[in-house]
Design a protein around this motif. Structure first.
Motif, short mmCIF file in Angstrom:
data_model
loop_
_atom_site.label_atom_id
_atom_site.label_comp_id
_atom_site.label_asym_id
_atom_site.label_seq_id
_atom_site.Cartn_x
_atom_site.Cartn_y
_atom_site.Cartn_z
N LEU A 105 -14.67 7.38 -1.24
CA LEU A 105 -14.22 6.41 -0.23
C LEU A 105 -12.96 5.62 -0.58
O LEU A 105 -12.15 5.35 0.30
CB LEU A 105 -15.35 5.45 0.13
N VAL A 108 -9.85 7.37 0.66
CA VAL A 108 -9.82 7.42 2.12
C VAL A 108 -9.46 6.05 2.69
O VAL A 108 -8.71 5.94 3.67
CB VAL A 108 -11.18 7.90 2.69
N PHE A 109 -9.97 4.99 2.04
CA PHE A 109 -9.65 3.64 2.51
C PHE A 109 -8.15 3.36 2.38
O PHE A 109 -7.52 2.85 3.31
CB PHE A 109 -10.46 2.60 1.72
N THR A 111 -6.30 5.21 5.01
CA THR A 111 -6.48 4.59 6.32
C THR A 111 -5.57 3.39 6.49
O THR A 111 -4.89 3.24 7.51
CB THR A 111 -7.95 4.14 6.50
N VAL A 112 -5.53 2.53 5.46
CA VAL A 112 -4.69 1.33 5.56
C VAL A 112 -3.21 1.72 5.67
O VAL A 112 -2.46 1.14 6.46
CB VAL A 112 -4.94 0.40 4.35
N VAL A 160 -8.57 7.52 13.05
CA VAL A 160 -9.67 6.56 13.14
C VAL A 160 -10.99 7.32 13.32
O VAL A 160 -12.00 7.01 12.66
CB VAL A 160 -9.45 5.57 14.30
N PHE A 216 -11.77 9.32 9.91
CA PHE A 216 -12.37 8.58 8.78
C PHE A 216 -13.77 8.11 9.13
O PHE A 216 -14.64 8.00 8.26
CB PHE A 216 -11.44 7.47 8.27
N THR A 217 -14.04 7.87 10.42
CA THR A 217 -15.39 7.46 10.80
C THR A 217 -16.36 8.65 10.78
O THR A 217 -17.41 8.60 10.13
CB THR A 217 -15.38 6.83 12.19
N LEU A 227 -16.93 8.58 6.63
CA LEU A 227 -18.00 7.56 6.57
C LEU A 227 -19.36 8.16 6.92
O LEU A 227 -20.33 7.97 6.19
CB LEU A 227 -17.66 6.39 7.49
#
Lengths: 210, 106
Positions: free
Chosen positions: A70, A73-74, A77-78, A197, A200-201, A205
């Motif tokens: 994660l 990936v975080f 994403t940012v 979005v 990643f969800t 996640l």
């Protein structure tokens, strides 16, 4: 100077230069039509992934809970969300006819997009070498790389599009001919972010939750 | 001369308007980052799967609506056709995902 030239590169662009000409209006409309189609295209890849994410067949595969990390990936994403905001700043300056500021913000957008792409390449490389998670290993691998890889290809294409427009118009400045083009590439960039979005969800996640 | 002054006023008006819009864009961005952090936090926080999955899906949908309406300007005038096109796309997308996950491969 002919009147045609005069209108296209007038000192004072009209409000909303991206839709001030018929060509601009058509491009704007056509591009949204294209985005509707892209939505369905990505949906088919998402549907495939959701159906096949636990299918390994006879092959030994790493389940998604152990595969994904994660923190990376975080960060990705940012970075992509921020690049979406910087391209909004670019369009803000376009509407205020500040060509140089627009170019600065689009340059930042391109840099952020490139670092996103670099991290994705690193991620895929990691999966292939550490986990033997390849495109042909099993159905999960095929569906994963088809979906995330296709998004990555969109990012790469978006970067090329930005760079081409920026180089080609570097000395021209802003006019009614290229304003719609800059507007569309930023729409495309936001759409890439919209897809991410969901990636990643749904992929990372939900894959981590199981 | 009078014409010139008038257009200056107009310029000023639009500049203010763009600034106002930009404020909403930055708020949108802050909300999206916050939603992202909440979604990641829920997954790391080891809650029940049946609680986490619906919440993060709703967060994703809200985030995307923010992106569409503010970053992609669907909230502005003259976006009726674009809305029609993108939401027809979304309609077909939902059907596609339902079909693929319930019929084709399962």
């Amino acid at each position: 100077m002919s009147t045609h030239e005069d209108v296209l590169s007038s000192e004072n662009l009209p409000h909303e230069p991206e839709r001030a000409t018929l060509e601009g209006k058509n491009k704007f409309m056509g591009f949204w039509f294209f985005l509707g189609g892209e939505t369905v295209l990505f949906a088919s890849l998402f549907g495939t992934y959701l159906a096949l994410k636990n299918s390994f067949g006879d092959a030994e595969g790493t389940p998604s809970q152990e595969l994904f990390g994660l923190p990376l990936v975080f960060i990705m994403t940012v970075i992509l969300l921020t690049s979406s905001l910087t391209s909004v700043y670019g369009i803000y300056h376009m509407k205020n006819q500040a060509f140089k500021k627009m170019m600065v913000w689009f340059t930042i957008t391109v840099l952020l997009g490139a670092s996103f792409l670099g991290l994705e390449v690193y991620e895929f490389n990691h999966y292939v070498h550490e986990f033997h998670h390849t495109f042909t290993a099993h159905a999960f691998g095929s569906a994963f790389y088809a979906l995330v890889g296709f998004h990555g290809a969109h990012v790469a294409f978006g970067l090329l599009w930005f760079l081409t427009l920026m180089f080609r118009n570097a000395k021209r400045g802003l006019n009614l001919y290229n304003a719609p083009k800059f507007y569309l590439v930023s729409l495309y960039w936001h759409f890439i972010d919209v897809v991410w979005v969901f990636i990643f969800t749904v992929v990372y996640l939900m894959g981590k939750v199981g | 001369m009078a014409d010139n002054t008038n257009s200056n006023y107009q310029d000023q008006f639009f500049k203010e308007k763009h600034k106002e819009e930009m404020k909403y864009q930055v708020i949108t961005f802050a909300m999206m980052i916050a939603f992202t952090i909440i979604a990641f936090g829920l997954v790391v926080g080891d809650f029940s799967k049946y609680l986490v999955v619906p919440i993060i899906l709703v967060l994703a949908v809200v985030q995307v609506l923010f992106q569409l309406y503010y970053f992609m300007h669907l909230n502005q005038k003259g976006h009726e056709m674009p809305s029609l096109m993108i939401f027809s796309g979304v309609f077909a997308a939902v059907l596609t995902i339902l079909a693929l996950t319930t019929i084709t491969w399962i």
